[in-house]
Design an enzyme around this catalytic site. Structure first.
Site, PDB file in Angstrom:
ATOM      1  N   LYS A   1       0.816  -0.897   0.035  1.00 14.14           N
ATOM      2  CA  LYS A   1      -0.014   0.003   0.062  1.00 14.14           C
ATOM      3  C   LYS A   1       1.043   1.215   0.027  1.00 14.14           C
ATOM      4  O   LYS A   1       1.605   1.579   0.844  1.00 14.14           O
ATOM      5  CB  LYS A   1      -1.037   0.106   1.194  1.00 14.14           C
ATOM      6  CG  LYS A   1      -2.083   1.268   0.904  1.00 14.14           C
ATOM      7  CD  LYS A   1      -2.743   1.803   2.235  1.00 14.14           C
ATOM      8  CE  LYS A   1      -1.892   2.838   2.709  1.00 14.14           C
ATOM      9  NZ  LYS A   1      -1.769   3.960   1.949  1.00 14.14           N
TER      10      LYS A   1
ATOM     11  N   GLU B   1      10.087   1.568  10.303  1.00 10.40           N
ATOM     12  CA  GLU B   1      11.045   2.437   9.943  1.00 10.40           C
ATOM     13  C   GLU B   1      10.553   3.782  10.217  1.00 10.40           C
ATOM     14  O   GLU B   1       9.552   4.030   9.296  1.00 10.40           O
ATOM     15  CB  GLU B   1      11.694   2.265   8.621  1.00 10.40           C
ATOM     16  CG  GLU B   1      12.246   1.014   8.230  1.00 10.40           C
ATOM     17  CD  GLU B   1      13.516   0.707   8.797  1.00 10.40           C
ATOM     18  OE1 GLU B   1      14.157   1.800   9.156  1.00 10.40           O
ATOM     19  OE2 GLU B   1      14.407  -0.626   8.753  1.00 10.40           O
TER      20      GLU B   1
ATOM     21  N   CYS C   1      13.634  11.438   6.021  1.00 10.06           N
ATOM     22  CA  CYS C   1      13.724  10.827   7.629  1.00 10.06           C
ATOM     23  C   CYS C   1      15.097  11.254   7.934  1.00 10.06           C
ATOM     24  O   CYS C   1      15.121  11.383   9.242  1.00 10.06           O
ATOM     25  CB  CYS C   1      13.282   9.406   7.592  1.00 10.06           C
ATOM     26  SG  CYS C   1      14.287   8.262   6.498  1.00 10.06           S
TER      27      CYS C   1
ATOM     28  N   GLU D   1      10.388  16.318  14.516  1.00 11.71           N
ATOM     29  CA  GLU D   1      10.741  16.337  13.408  1.00 11.71           C
ATOM     30  C   GLU D   1      10.042  17.359  12.254  1.00 11.71           C
ATOM     31  O   GLU D   1       8.619  17.196  12.424  1.00 11.71           O
ATOM     32  CB  GLU D   1      10.451  14.719  12.664  1.00 11.71           C
ATOM     33  CG  GLU D   1      10.556  14.611  11.260  1.00 11.71           C
ATOM     34  CD  GLU D   1      10.423  13.176  10.825  1.00 11.71           C
ATOM     35  OE1 GLU D   1       9.080  12.650  11.267  1.00 11.71           O
ATOM     36  OE2 GLU D   1      11.054  12.566  10.360  1.00 11.71           O
TER      37      GLU D   1
HETATM   38  P1  NAD Z   1       2.394   8.217   7.659  1.00  9.91           P
HETATM   39  O1  NAD Z   1       2.886   7.693   8.916  1.00  9.91           O
HETATM   40  O2  NAD Z   1       1.359   9.459   7.794  1.00  9.91           O
HETATM   41  O3  NAD Z   1       2.013   7.459   6.663  1.00  9.91           O
HETATM   42  C1  NAD Z   1       2.722   6.230   6.171  1.00  9.91           C
HETATM   43  C2  NAD Z   1       1.782   5.255   5.463  1.00  9.91           C
HETATM   44  O4  NAD Z   1       1.132   4.521   6.526  1.00  9.91           O
HETATM   45  C3  NAD Z   1       0.803   5.808   4.336  1.00  9.91           C
HETATM   46  O5  NAD Z   1       0.812   4.840   3.385  1.00  9.91           O
HETATM   47  C4  NAD Z   1      -0.281   5.805   5.246  1.00  9.91           C
HETATM   48  O6  NAD Z   1      -1.656   5.757   4.306  1.00  9.91           O
HETATM   49  C5  NAD Z   1      -0.236   4.723   6.011  1.00  9.91           C
HETATM   50  N1  NAD Z   1      -1.032   4.794   7.476  1.00  9.91           N
HETATM   51  C6  NAD Z   1      -1.365   5.736   8.225  1.00  9.91           C
HETATM   52  N2  NAD Z   1      -2.241   5.666   9.109  1.00  9.91           N
HETATM   53  C7  NAD Z   1      -2.211   4.139   8.900  1.00  9.91           C
HETATM   54  C8  NAD Z   1      -3.058   3.160   9.744  1.00  9.91           C
HETATM   55  N3  NAD Z   1      -3.544   3.513  10.920  1.00  9.91           N
HETATM   56  N4  NAD Z   1      -2.936   1.797   9.579  1.00  9.91           N
HETATM   57  C9  NAD Z   1      -2.243   1.492   8.563  1.00  9.91           C
HETATM   58  N5  NAD Z   1      -1.377   2.258   7.574  1.00  9.91           N
HETATM   59  C10 NAD Z   1      -1.744   3.837   7.729  1.00  9.91           C
HETATM   60  O7  NAD Z   1       3.850   8.687   7.096  1.00  9.91           O
HETATM   61  P2  NAD Z   1       4.238   9.732   6.081  1.00  9.91           P
HETATM   62  O8  NAD Z   1       3.533  11.131   6.177  1.00  9.91           O
HETATM   63  O9  NAD Z   1       3.540   9.243   4.760  1.00  9.91           O
HETATM   64  O10 NAD Z   1       5.833   9.707   5.790  1.00  9.91           O
HETATM   65  C11 NAD Z   1       6.656  10.637   6.595  1.00  9.91           C
HETATM   66  C12 NAD Z   1       7.170   9.972   7.742  1.00  9.91           C
HETATM   67  O11 NAD Z   1       7.916   8.876   7.375  1.00  9.91           O
HETATM   68  C13 NAD Z   1       8.316  10.869   8.317  1.00  9.91           C
HETATM   69  O12 NAD Z   1       7.860  10.776   9.929  1.00  9.91           O
HETATM   70  C14 NAD Z   1       9.521  10.023   8.120  1.00  9.91           C
HETATM   71  O13 NAD Z   1      10.614  10.349   9.226  1.00  9.91           O
HETATM   72  C15 NAD Z   1       9.286   8.708   8.096  1.00  9.91           C
HETATM   73  N6  NAD Z   1      10.075   7.931   7.312  1.00  9.91           N
HETATM   74  C16 NAD Z   1      11.010   7.375   7.873  1.00  9.91           C
HETATM   75  C17 NAD Z   1      11.967   6.765   7.162  1.00  9.91           C
HETATM   76  C18 NAD Z   1      12.742   5.631   7.792  1.00  9.91           C
HETATM   77  O14 NAD Z   1      13.491   4.664   7.035  1.00  9.91           O
HETATM   78  N7  NAD Z   1      13.096   5.425   9.087  1.00  9.91           N
HETATM   79  C19 NAD Z   1      11.911   6.863   5.715  1.00  9.91           C
HETATM   80  C20 NAD Z   1      11.155   7.662   5.136  1.00  9.91           C
HETATM   81  C21 NAD Z   1      10.070   8.033   5.943  1.00  9.91           C
END
Ligand code: NAD
Length: 495
Positions: free
Chosen positions: A190, A266, A300, A394
């Site tokens: 997804k 992650e 990130c 962040e």
């Molecule tokens: P997010 O957590 O809002 O969403 C990520 C994904 O999770 C999306 O596909 C979203 O639809 C899904 N999602 C959201 N709520 C959910 C739920 N309750 N159940 C299942 N799926 C759900 O994150 P974002 O805004 O898309 O991404 C940014 C974040 O990702 C930042 O915090 C960044 O640091 C982090 N990030 C971490 C890494 C790493 O390797 N550690 C890499 C890239 C981004």
């Protein structure tokens, strides 16, 4: 596989391309018939229409992956056979580089030089690496004094759900999907709702490469009360791999716990960037700029809090600010653009909230601010309080803080006094210090005199609120397989 040339026109806007789910080898609309739009953050107009998945679509995709795992050829092939198909897939990714790069750029505003020059080649490389790794990595054999020997089998875990964020869409998806497929699992991906289109393109190409139906499925939709949540609650899922915000990671871990499904997380970061007075200043400024302003800071790993040893503070800050002002904003489709708009209006408002409250941080804005549309200029805050939101949370935009420090012990404590522990950078020409400080930082990755360089065999992941588990090489193998010990008697016991 259906061709997707379905299109429609939003009032007065460009033709919208349609991207469906890919389930069981077919590109399909949602069972409900619902769809949603992907908005190009540069034009601020929709450019693509996506199938909007709900629980029924998620369940359907998991059922397809389950069938493909339980009775399809993929898990029963040799790793070498899978390797051949995955390499063909990587060839097709390279052949469709322009289409894939444009998809991510239009979905979330990343400059085309980054999506085309970095993300596509790295996506193809990730598939090649994990295909080779699974085919070539030896397993362990333990000769035993008792006349037995034990060995380890790395059998595929089953159905893998991969949930991805929007900041490096296809590239981050490949870090999950590639090892999962290479080790013989079937996958339901997804993608993030803000960057969904490249996932459909990837899954179309996988089918074209000869991947059997049901092996690589894609479901579009949102997280809570939508496809994402349904995927994490499905008891037929054997592994969940998630990249996204720390708060979402906690929700997903709770959902997975109801089925005791293993989870890899992650999560977010607040990367510290430590510049010692003995650093090579040209190198330190160059990497520090890239570490925070690449992808408009929506990384990130971004080096978002810089600590500079006091003797170098004035010189470093002057040169860093000058370099930040030289960055060229613009249309992300233009190869001359270095910094694009933020990914969405909601995200822009969040970052703007930090810029509007800089005075509350105790620091001073010495460069930047917001621009037109959803653009934020490279923004530099000097000496905010260590306790401020700007220093601890962040921001996920092109906003960086710079603070002075005096001693090595002091800066180690400052870096470690964070809820996050994803990564840090250390700039120094003193070899002993580089090793010493690296060993003392509580983070998943330390880059010394560089940033963002990654060896796919090395562990990648975060400490504290930045994650659970590690990806990469054998670390991915441990997660995506069910390691099994086989103990054999070599000789019957003497009677
Ligand atoms: P997010 O957590 O809002 O969403 C990520 C994904 O999770 C999306 O596909 C979203 O639809 C899904 N999602 C959201 N709520 C959910 C739920 N309750 N159940 C299942 N799926 C759900 O994150 P974002 O805004 O898309 O991404 C940014 C974040 O990702 C930042 O915090 C960044 O640091 C982090 N990030 C971490 C890494 C790493 O390797 N550690 C890499 C890239 C981004």
């Amino acid at each position: 596989m259906t061709d997707t040339a379905i299109s429609d026109t939003a009032s007065g806007a460009e033709e919208l391309h349609f991207f469906g789910h890919i389930i069981d080898g077919e590109e399909v609309a949602s069972l409900s018939g619902e769809s949603f739009l992907s908005v190009d953050p540069y034009t601020r107009r929709p450019w693509a229409r996506l199938a909007l998945g709900g629980r029924a679509d998620a369940d359907r995709a998991v059922a397809a992956a389950r069938r493909a795992f339980d009775s399809g050829p993929w898990p029963r092939m040799t790793a070498g056979e899978r390797r051949g198909i995955i390499h063909r897939f990587a060839d097709l990714i390279e052949e469709h580089a322009d289409e894939l790069a444009l998809a991510d750029t239009r979905d979330m505003g990343k400059p085309i030089t980054q999506s085309r020059g970095n993300d596509v080649p790295r996506t193809a490389m990730n598939f090649r690496f994990f295909a080779d790794h699974a085919a070539l990595t030896p397993s362990e054999v333990y000769p035993m004094d008792s006349g037995h020997h034990a060995y380890t089998r790395y059998d595929p875990a089953g159905v893998v759900v991969a949930i991805a964020p929007w900041n490096f869409p296809m590239m981050l998806e490949s870090w999950k999907v590639a090892p999962a497929l290479a080790w013989g699992n079937t996958v339901v991906l997804k993608p993030a709702e803000d960057s969904p289109t490249s996932a459909t393109i990837l899954a179309r190409l996988a089918l074209e490469a000869g991947m059997p139906p049901g092996v690589f499925n894609v479901v579009h939709g949102y997280g809570p009360d939508s496809a994402g949540q349904a995927l994490t609650e499905n008891p037929d899922v054997d592994r969940i791999t998630f990249t996204g915000e720390s708060a979402t990671g906690k929700i997903i871990a709770r959902a997975a716990s109801s089925n005791l499904t293993p989870v890899s997380l992650e999560l977010g970061g607040k990367g510290a960037n430590v510049v010692f007075a003995d650093a090579d200043i040209d190198n330190a400024v160059d990497w520090s700029i890239r570490a925070i302003f690449t992808n408009a800071g929506q990384v990130c790993l971004a080096g978002s809090r810089i600590y500079v040893q006091r003797d170098l503070l004035e010189q470093f800050t002057r040169r860093f600010v000058a370099a930040s002002r030289a960055m060229r904003p613009g249309d992300p489709k233009d190869p001359a653009t270095q910094i694009g708009p933020l990914s969405s209006e909601i995200h822009y408002e969040k970052v703007r909230g930090f810029i509007d409250t800089i005075a509350e941080s105790g620091g001073e804005k010495i460069a930047g601010g917001y621009g037109d549309g959803w653009f934020v200029e490279p923004t530099v805050i000097l000496e905010p309080l260590e306790s401020s939101r700007h220093q601890r949370e962040e921001i996920f935009g092109p906003v960086v803080t710079i603070r002075a420090f005096d001693t090595e012990d002091e800066v180690v404590d400052l870096v470690n006094d964070s809820p996050f522990g994803l990564n840090a950078m250390v700039f120094t020409e003193n070899l002993s210090r580089a090793h010493r400080v690296s060993s003392r930082l509580v983070v998943g990755t330390v880059w010394v005199n560089c940033f963002f360089i990654r060896d796919l065999r090395a562990p990648f992941g975060g400490a504290k609120q930045s994650g659970v588990g590690r990806e990469g090489g054998t670390f991915s193998r441990e997660f995506f397989t069910e390691p099994k010990a086989v103990v054999m008697q070599m000789e019957p016991p003497a009677h």
